[in-house]
Design a protein around this motif. Structure first.
Motif, PDB file in Angstrom:
ATOM      1  N   GLN A  74       0.797  -1.221   0.000  1.00 27.07           N
ATOM      2  CA  GLN A  74       0.000   0.000   0.000  1.00 27.07           C
ATOM      3  C   GLN A  74       0.838   1.285   0.000  1.00 27.07           C
ATOM      4  O   GLN A  74       1.616   1.517   0.905  1.00 27.07           O
ATOM      5  N   GLY A  75       0.643   2.063  -1.018  1.00 27.92           N
ATOM      6  CA  GLY A  75       1.250   3.391  -1.058  1.00 27.92           C
ATOM      7  C   GLY A  75       2.766   3.377  -1.214  1.00 27.92           C
ATOM      8  O   GLY A  75       3.377   4.418  -1.358  1.00 27.92           O
ATOM      9  N   LEU A  76       3.346   2.201  -1.187  1.00 28.37           N
ATOM     10  CA  LEU A  76       4.795   2.156  -1.296  1.00 28.37           C
ATOM     11  C   LEU A  76       5.164   1.552  -2.647  1.00 28.37           C
ATOM     12  O   LEU A  76       5.248   0.341  -2.796  1.00 28.37           O
ATOM     13  N   THR A  77       5.351   2.401  -3.640  1.00 29.93           N
ATOM     14  CA  THR A  77       5.653   1.887  -4.963  1.00 29.93           C
ATOM     15  C   THR A  77       7.098   1.432  -5.035  1.00 29.93           C
ATOM     16  O   THR A  77       7.994   2.122  -4.567  1.00 29.93           O
ATOM     17  N   ASP A  78       7.281   0.281  -5.628  1.00 30.64           N
ATOM     18  CA  ASP A  78       8.618  -0.268  -5.804  1.00 30.64           C
ATOM     19  C   ASP A  78       9.178   0.267  -7.120  1.00 30.64           C
ATOM     20  O   ASP A  78       9.066  -0.354  -8.160  1.00 30.64           O
ATOM     21  N   TYR A  79       9.769   1.476  -7.056  1.00 30.81           N
ATOM     22  CA  TYR A  79      10.195   2.137  -8.290  1.00 30.81           C
ATOM     23  C   TYR A  79      11.272   1.349  -9.021  1.00 30.81           C
ATOM     24  O   TYR A  79      11.265   1.266 -10.243  1.00 30.81           O
ATOM     25  N   GLY A  80      12.203   0.799  -8.260  1.00 29.83           N
ATOM     26  CA  GLY A  80      13.278   0.039  -8.888  1.00 29.83           C
ATOM     27  C   GLY A  80      12.716  -1.056  -9.772  1.00 29.83           C
ATOM     28  O   GLY A  80      13.114  -1.234 -10.925  1.00 29.83           O
ATOM     29  N   LEU A  81      11.706  -1.749  -9.255  1.00 35.56           N
ATOM     30  CA  LEU A  81      11.081  -2.842 -10.003  1.00 35.56           C
ATOM     31  C   LEU A  81      10.358  -2.315 -11.243  1.00 35.56           C
ATOM     32  O   LEU A  81      10.426  -2.902 -12.326  1.00 35.56           O
ATOM     33  N   MET A  82       9.674  -1.167 -11.059  1.00 32.83           N
ATOM     34  CA  MET A  82       8.990  -0.537 -12.203  1.00 32.83           C
ATOM     35  C   MET A  82       9.982  -0.220 -13.318  1.00 32.83           C
ATOM     36  O   MET A  82       9.730  -0.478 -14.485  1.00 32.83           O
ATOM     37  N   PHE A  83      11.099   0.385 -12.918  1.00 29.00           N
ATOM     38  CA  PHE A  83      12.111   0.755 -13.908  1.00 29.00           C
ATOM     39  C   PHE A  83      12.641  -0.485 -14.616  1.00 29.00           C
ATOM     40  O   PHE A  83      12.772  -0.516 -15.837  1.00 29.00           O
ATOM     41  N   ALA A  84      12.933  -1.512 -13.813  1.00 28.64           N
ATOM     42  CA  ALA A  84      13.476  -2.739 -14.390  1.00 28.64           C
ATOM     43  C   ALA A  84      12.476  -3.342 -15.380  1.00 28.64           C
ATOM     44  O   ALA A  84      12.840  -3.732 -16.491  1.00 28.64           O
ATOM     45  N   ALA A  85      11.195  -3.389 -14.976  1.00 28.27           N
ATOM     46  CA  ALA A  85      10.164  -3.961 -15.839  1.00 28.27           C
ATOM     47  C   ALA A  85      10.067  -3.182 -17.148  1.00 28.27           C
ATOM     48  O   ALA A  85      10.007  -3.756 -18.241  1.00 28.27           O
ATOM     49  N   SER A  86      10.073  -1.859 -17.043  1.00 30.08           N
ATOM     50  CA  SER A  86       9.973  -1.026 -18.246  1.00 30.08           C
ATOM     51  C   SER A  86      11.169  -1.253 -19.161  1.00 30.08           C
ATOM     52  O   SER A  86      11.017  -1.392 -20.375  1.00 30.08           O
ATOM     53  N   LEU A  87      12.344  -1.296 -18.567  1.00 26.42           N
ATOM     54  CA  LEU A  87      13.546  -1.461 -19.383  1.00 26.42           C
ATOM     55  C   LEU A  87      13.546  -2.798 -20.113  1.00 26.42           C
ATOM     56  O   LEU A  87      13.899  -2.874 -21.286  1.00 26.42           O
ATOM     57  N   VAL A  88      13.139  -3.848 -19.392  1.00 27.30           N
ATOM     58  CA  VAL A  88      13.108  -5.172 -20.029  1.00 27.30           C
ATOM     59  C   VAL A  88      12.113  -5.173 -21.186  1.00 27.30           C
ATOM     60  O   VAL A  88      12.347  -5.783 -22.231  1.00 27.30           O
ATOM     61  N   THR A  89      11.010  -4.436 -21.029  1.00 30.46           N
ATOM     62  CA  THR A  89      10.017  -4.343 -22.100  1.00 30.46           C
ATOM     63  C   THR A  89      10.567  -3.611 -23.321  1.00 30.46           C
ATOM     64  O   THR A  89      10.202  -3.911 -24.442  1.00 30.46           O
ATOM     65  N   LEU A  90      11.443  -2.641 -23.065  1.00 34.88           N
ATOM     66  CA  LEU A  90      11.995  -1.865 -24.178  1.00 34.88           C
ATOM     67  C   LEU A  90      13.126  -2.595 -24.893  1.00 34.88           C
ATOM     68  O   LEU A  90      13.477  -2.266 -26.019  1.00 34.88           O
ATOM     69  N   LEU A  91      13.691  -3.591 -24.204  1.00 43.28           N
ATOM     70  CA  LEU A  91      14.878  -4.267 -24.723  1.00 43.28           C
ATOM     71  C   LEU A  91      14.710  -4.834 -26.151  1.00 43.28           C
ATOM     72  O   LEU A  91      15.580  -4.620 -26.993  1.00 43.28           O
ATOM     73  N   PRO A  92      13.603  -5.530 -26.444  1.00 50.95           N
ATOM     74  CA  PRO A  92      13.463  -6.072 -27.804  1.00 50.95           C
ATOM     75  C   PRO A  92      13.531  -4.990 -28.880  1.00 50.95           C
ATOM     76  O   PRO A  92      14.156  -5.185 -29.923  1.00 50.95           O
ATOM     77  N   SER A  93      12.893  -3.839 -28.611  1.00 50.05           N
ATOM     78  CA  SER A  93      12.940  -2.748 -29.589  1.00 50.05           C
ATOM     79  C   SER A  93      14.374  -2.316 -29.812  1.00 50.05           C
ATOM     80  O   SER A  93      14.790  -2.043 -30.945  1.00 50.05           O
ATOM     81  N   LEU A  94      15.139  -2.263 -28.718  1.00 53.55           N
ATOM     82  CA  LEU A  94      16.537  -1.848 -28.814  1.00 53.55           C
ATOM     83  C   LEU A  94      17.338  -2.847 -29.644  1.00 53.55           C
ATOM     84  O   LEU A  94      18.108  -2.470 -30.526  1.00 53.55           O
ATOM     85  N   LEU A  95      17.118  -4.143 -29.365  1.00 51.62           N
ATOM     86  CA  LEU A  95      17.849  -5.178 -30.103  1.00 51.62           C
ATOM     87  C   LEU A  95      17.474  -5.148 -31.581  1.00 51.62           C
ATOM     88  O   LEU A  95      18.341  -5.233 -32.454  1.00 51.62           O
ATOM     89  N   LEU A  96      16.179  -5.011 -31.857  1.00 53.12           N
ATOM     90  CA  LEU A  96      15.727  -4.935 -33.246  1.00 53.12           C
ATOM     91  C   LEU A  96      16.368  -3.764 -33.959  1.00 53.12           C
ATOM     92  O   LEU A  96      16.764  -3.857 -35.113  1.00 53.12           O
ATOM     93  N   PHE A  97      16.458  -2.661 -33.226  1.00 57.14           N
ATOM     94  CA  PHE A  97      17.043  -1.458 -33.818  1.00 57.14           C
ATOM     95  C   PHE A  97      18.520  -1.693 -34.133  1.00 57.14           C
ATOM     96  O   PHE A  97      18.990  -1.366 -35.220  1.00 57.14           O
ATOM     97  N   ALA A  98      19.224  -2.301 -33.175  1.00 51.57           N
ATOM     98  CA  ALA A  98      20.641  -2.575 -33.392  1.00 51.57           C
ATOM     99  C   ALA A  98      20.813  -3.497 -34.594  1.00 51.57           C
ATOM    100  O   ALA A  98      21.657  -3.277 -35.451  1.00 51.57           O
ATOM    101  N   PHE A  99      19.952  -4.522 -34.666  1.00 49.01           N
ATOM    102  CA  PHE A  99      20.027  -5.470 -35.766  1.00 49.01           C
ATOM    103  C   PHE A  99      19.665  -4.816 -37.096  1.00 49.01           C
ATOM    104  O   PHE A  99      20.313  -5.032 -38.111  1.00 49.01           O
ATOM    105  N   GLY A 100      18.627  -4.006 -37.081  1.00 50.23           N
ATOM    106  CA  GLY A 100      18.121  -3.454 -38.341  1.00 50.23           C
ATOM    107  C   GLY A 100      18.658  -2.082 -38.663  1.00 50.23           C
ATOM    108  O   GLY A 100      18.201  -1.442 -39.602  1.00 50.23           O
TER     109      GLY A 100
END
Lengths: 298, 305
Positions: A256-282
């Motif tokens: 309650q009320g205590l957001t786990d920001y570190g986890l949020m950031f990690a989750a977001s970054l992992v979600t962005l990773l495929p786009s980054l890899l695709l970009f590097a590849f393409g």
């Protein structure tokens, strides 16, 4: 460079040439300074997030900003896979992306080939129709499409997110057709003499030559389906069927009320990773895509 | 005789192939575009909650819309904000960045990649990240996100961004500006197409850099500007994720027309009413595009003509 020097020698004395060279150098340094500042500014949000995902909770929003965590919290990434059904979401998303990709590539190639290679008096008019559908915004057709899928009992399945990809997107037809028109027809003719039928010509001659465009279209398709939010939001209701985007959207890690920001950031970054890899590849295809962009204007 | 018959069978085969290969698009067009397009128009004159049979209500939906100040007019207003402020900002900044990146100097590819990179990121994650980047940190012992911390370096007290009704819309635009490097796909080829000798002629005539850019480059890239303007406006009418995610789902400060449409269709199941909204959006996009096209004749310069 050498051409400019030639112009300078033609125009005037060596003194003048030297001063223009000095000016040119100053301008070049300025250009690099502005570019570097801009590049840092564009990258800072990403760096802040990466560093934030590794910081202990107390350090994430401190002022002044701590760029390097005092104690690296690598286990944030470990927790990410245990706190929420990360792998299930990844699997669901991958199923949608894979089937969408196959459908989009196959159908776009077939249709573009039809428009590029076969004469018919309706070829022109139909192609104009293809182009004009790009002007119809998705929201106009969204509601009846939903009703059709409801009629077919496709709601809360992946079918509404996958099946439309099997009917070729207008922009992809356009790009592929333009490219196919630049492939000499003599190549088709010689393959025909060797006994290939129209489908054989497409697969063995045309498609290999279209590879850069196909890769670009593939990357676009993967990216847009991976990042799609409204589609799953409309069509999926069972949490076990959610995609990664839905998972991130509903992710409210922490008590309650205590957001786990570190986890949020990690989750977001992992979600962005495929786009980054695709970009590097393409990347080289994208940069040649700058030329494709040139074909789009006016 | 034999020859003509063979020619006829060839054209027959060619026509059969044409239909065969284009059939995926034709079927998709009929099923997922043409039919839905027409039925949404008809639906917009009906009242339908999906469960009971639809009822014809004439222009009632449209009348009701015109009176809906709390949602429709407010969200229309927000949408116009994104179009009128966001699109010009994006064009100016995108062009400025592309001009910087247009010269083939050493290492330029590295810079191009860095500026392009944010444009490849999309989806919920980016918007969530920006919500944290824009954390206000006003009082209450709450610390700011990166943006307000950076403003603090210059002694500026940053605003509340997506947590403040007045700053929430600029916050939405800011995320879009981060991805502005993606537009170099359009700008770089346009800039490269400006003939070097024209610019040199301008230099000899004594025009300074700014004059050369404004008088020679800009007129020659008007087709690209027109393309970006049209696509940008169409895109801004379809903004959906940003308003839903950035200020939090309970707040409606940033809501666009797309959000009212979505809510009415998929939360309240008012399919007729939602279809009317869809048609209002469609007609507005058409009008803006046509007006744009009409005025473009005065300022867009095509070399071929």
């Amino acid at each position: 460079m050498s051409r400019n020097n030639a112009v300078a020698t033609e125009k005037g004395t060596p003194v003048r040439r030297q001063s223009t060279r000095l000016m040119r150098n100053i301008r070049l340094v300025l250009r690099y300074a502005v570019l570097t500042m801009g590049a840092v500014l564009f990258l800072l949000p990403l760096i802040w997030t990466i560093s934030g995902s590794l910081k202990p909770p107390g350090e994430i929003f401190t002022v002044p900003i701590r760029w390097i965590p005092s104690d690296f919290q690598w286990d944030t990434y470990v927790r990410l896979f245990s706190v929420f059904p990360f792998w299930i979401y990844v699997k669901n998303t991958l199923i949608i992306v894979a089937f969408a990709l196959i459908g989009q590539l196959a159908s776009s190639v077939l249709v573009a080939y039809g428009f590029a290679r076969f004469r018919h008096r309706l070829n022109g008019p139909l192609f104009i129709l293809v182009l004009s559908t790009m002007m119809i915004p998705g929201q106009v057709t969204m509601i009846p499409q939903y009703l059709i899928y409801k009629e077919l009992s496709w709601i809360d399945t992946y079918l509404p997110l996958i099946v439309p990809n099997y009917f070729a997107a207008a922009i992809n037809i356009f790009l592929l057709r333009q490219f196919m028109l630049t492939i000499p027809k003599e190549l088709d003719e010689s393959a025909k003499i060797d006994g290939a039928n129209s489908f054989g010509i497409l697969v063995r001659i045309i498609m290999p030559m279209c590879l850069p465009i196909l890769v670009t279209i593939g990357i676009w398709t993967i990216n847009s389906n991976w990042n799609d939010f409204m589609g799953p939001l409309i069509y999926l209701s069972t949490p076990e069927k959610y995609t990664l985007q839905m998972g991130i959207y509903n992710l409210n890690a922490g008590r309650q009320g205590l957001t786990d920001y570190g986890l949020m950031f990690a989750a977001s970054l992992v979600t962005l990773l495929p786009s980054l890899l695709l970009f590097a590849f393409g990347q080289k295809y994208f940069m040649s895509g700058i030329k494709i962009g040139g074909a789009l204007k006016g | 005789m034999v020859k003509t018959r063979r020619a006829r069978s060839l054209t027959k085969r060619e026509s059969r192939n044409f239909w065969l290969y284009t059939s995926p698009w034709i079927i998709g067009f009929v099923a997922f575009t043409a039919f839905p397009f027409l039925s949404s128009f008809i639906l917009s004159f009906m009242q339908w909650d999906v469960l009971s049979p639809p009822k014809f209500v004439g222009i009632d939906n449209y009348v009701q819309l015109s009176q809906d100040k709390t949602y429709f007019w407010k969200d229309l207003n927000n949408t116009l904000y994104y179009a009128l402020i966001g699109v010009p900002l994006t064009i100016i900044l995108g062009l400025a960045v592309s001009v910087l990146l247009s010269k083939p100097i050493r290492g330029i590819n590295f810079y191009r990649i860095v500026f392009y990179l944010p444009a490849v990121f999309g989806g919920v994650a980016v918007l969530k990240l920006w919500t944290y980047l824009l954390s206000p940190g006003t009082g209450d012992g709450m610390n700011p996100g990166l943006i307000n911390a950076m403003l603090g370096w210059f002694g500026i007290q940053g605003p509340g961004w997506s947590q403040d009704p007045h700053w929430a819309k600029p916050a939405v635009l800011l995320v879009g500006l981060w991805g502005v490097g993606g537009s170099m796909m359009i700008w770089l080829p346009a800039l490269a197409s400006v003939p070097k000798d024209l610019l040199e002629a301008g230099e000899i005539d004594g025009a300074n850099r700014f004059q050369r850019f404004w008088r020679i480059t800009v007129p020659l890239i008007t087709p690209a500007i027109f393309f970006q303007l049209t696509m940008g406006i169409i895109g801004s009418f379809q903004i959906f994720m940003e308003p839903v995610i950035m200020p939090g789902s309970s707040k409606t400060w940033t809501d666009s027309l797309m959000v009212v449409l979505f809510d009415n269709a998929f939360r309240f199941y008012k399919m007729g009413y939602a279809s009317a909204i869809a048609w209002v959006i469609f007609i507005m996009i058409m009008l803006v595009t046509l007006v744009n096209l009409y005025f473009s004749r005065r300022w867009v310069y095509y070399e071929s003509k």
